[in-house]
Write a protein that holds these residues in place. Sequence first.
Motif, PDB file in Angstrom:
ATOM      1  N   ARG A   3       0.854  -1.186   0.000  1.00 36.12           N
ATOM      2  CA  ARG A   3       0.000   0.000   0.000  1.00 36.12           C
ATOM      3  C   ARG A   3       0.891   1.238   0.000  1.00 36.12           C
ATOM      4  O   ARG A   3       0.853   2.066   0.901  1.00 36.12           O
ATOM      5  CB  ARG A   3      -0.925  -0.021   1.219  1.00 36.12           C
ATOM      6  N   CYS A   6      -0.542   4.648   0.483  1.00 37.58           N
ATOM      7  CA  CYS A   6      -1.234   4.977   1.740  1.00 37.58           C
ATOM      8  C   CYS A   6      -0.292   5.644   2.720  1.00 37.58           C
ATOM      9  O   CYS A   6       0.733   5.083   3.092  1.00 37.58           O
ATOM     10  CB  CYS A   6      -1.833   3.727   2.367  1.00 37.58           C
ATOM     11  N   ARG A   7      -0.639   6.852   3.111  1.00 40.17           N
ATOM     12  CA  ARG A   7       0.175   7.586   4.070  1.00 40.17           C
ATOM     13  C   ARG A   7      -0.597   7.833   5.362  1.00 40.17           C
ATOM     14  O   ARG A   7      -0.214   8.688   6.167  1.00 40.17           O
ATOM     15  CB  ARG A   7       0.617   8.922   3.472  1.00 40.17           C
ATOM     16  N   CYS A   8      -1.657   7.120   5.544  1.00 42.11           N
ATOM     17  CA  CYS A   8      -2.430   7.282   6.777  1.00 42.11           C
ATOM     18  C   CYS A   8      -1.577   6.835   7.961  1.00 42.11           C
ATOM     19  O   CYS A   8      -0.959   5.778   7.913  1.00 42.11           O
ATOM     20  CB  CYS A   8      -3.691   6.423   6.740  1.00 42.11           C
ATOM     21  N   CYS A  49      -9.572   4.330   2.151  1.00 41.82           N
ATOM     22  CA  CYS A  49      -8.957   5.196   3.162  1.00 41.82           C
ATOM     23  C   CYS A  49      -8.813   6.587   2.549  1.00 41.82           C
ATOM     24  O   CYS A  49      -9.081   6.797   1.368  1.00 41.82           O
ATOM     25  CB  CYS A  49      -7.611   4.647   3.647  1.00 41.82           C
ATOM     26  N   ASP A  50      -8.364   7.544   3.355  1.00 43.80           N
ATOM     27  CA  ASP A  50      -8.257   8.926   2.869  1.00 43.80           C
ATOM     28  C   ASP A  50      -7.351   9.041   1.649  1.00 43.80           C
ATOM     29  O   ASP A  50      -7.613   9.847   0.751  1.00 43.80           O
ATOM     30  CB  ASP A  50      -7.731   9.835   3.988  1.00 43.80           C
ATOM     31  N   CYS A  51      -6.285   8.246   1.630  1.00 45.72           N
ATOM     32  CA  CYS A  51      -5.355   8.324   0.496  1.00 45.72           C
ATOM     33  C   CYS A  51      -6.033   7.864  -0.788  1.00 45.72           C
ATOM     34  O   CYS A  51      -5.786   8.396  -1.863  1.00 45.72           O
ATOM     35  CB  CYS A  51      -4.126   7.468   0.752  1.00 45.72           C
TER      36      CYS A  51
HETATM   37 ZN   LIG Z   1      -4.302   5.744   3.488  1.00 46.01          ZN
END
Ligand SMILES: [Zn+2]
Length: 101
Positions: A3, A6-8, A49-51
Amino acid sequence: MRRAHCRCETVRNFDYEEAAEKLGCKARFLRDNIRRLPHQRMGEAVVFCDCELDLIRALHTFVPPSVEALLNPPAPSAAPSEVPTLHSIRPSKGRNTARVS
Ligand SMILES: [Zn+2]
């Protein structure tokens, strides 16, 4: 599947309805286009997710060439042009300088 996008720090996932709400689109649009949208699938569940929402925004952001040119003016060395840059523009001398009371 990695992922990398993805930086969450703490992944918070949103279902179709929540994602649509955040994006301001219809959940139906997400469902209809899910095969070309970044998402996570866990069994029957599809979540974002937000990303992934950011990527979906980027996928559907359209910037007309004229606006793109405003945002990213060509570098002077790469594309010499006659258009003066803001820094090269100086107020003209003459009118409206000393005689305004
Ligand atoms: Zn993310």
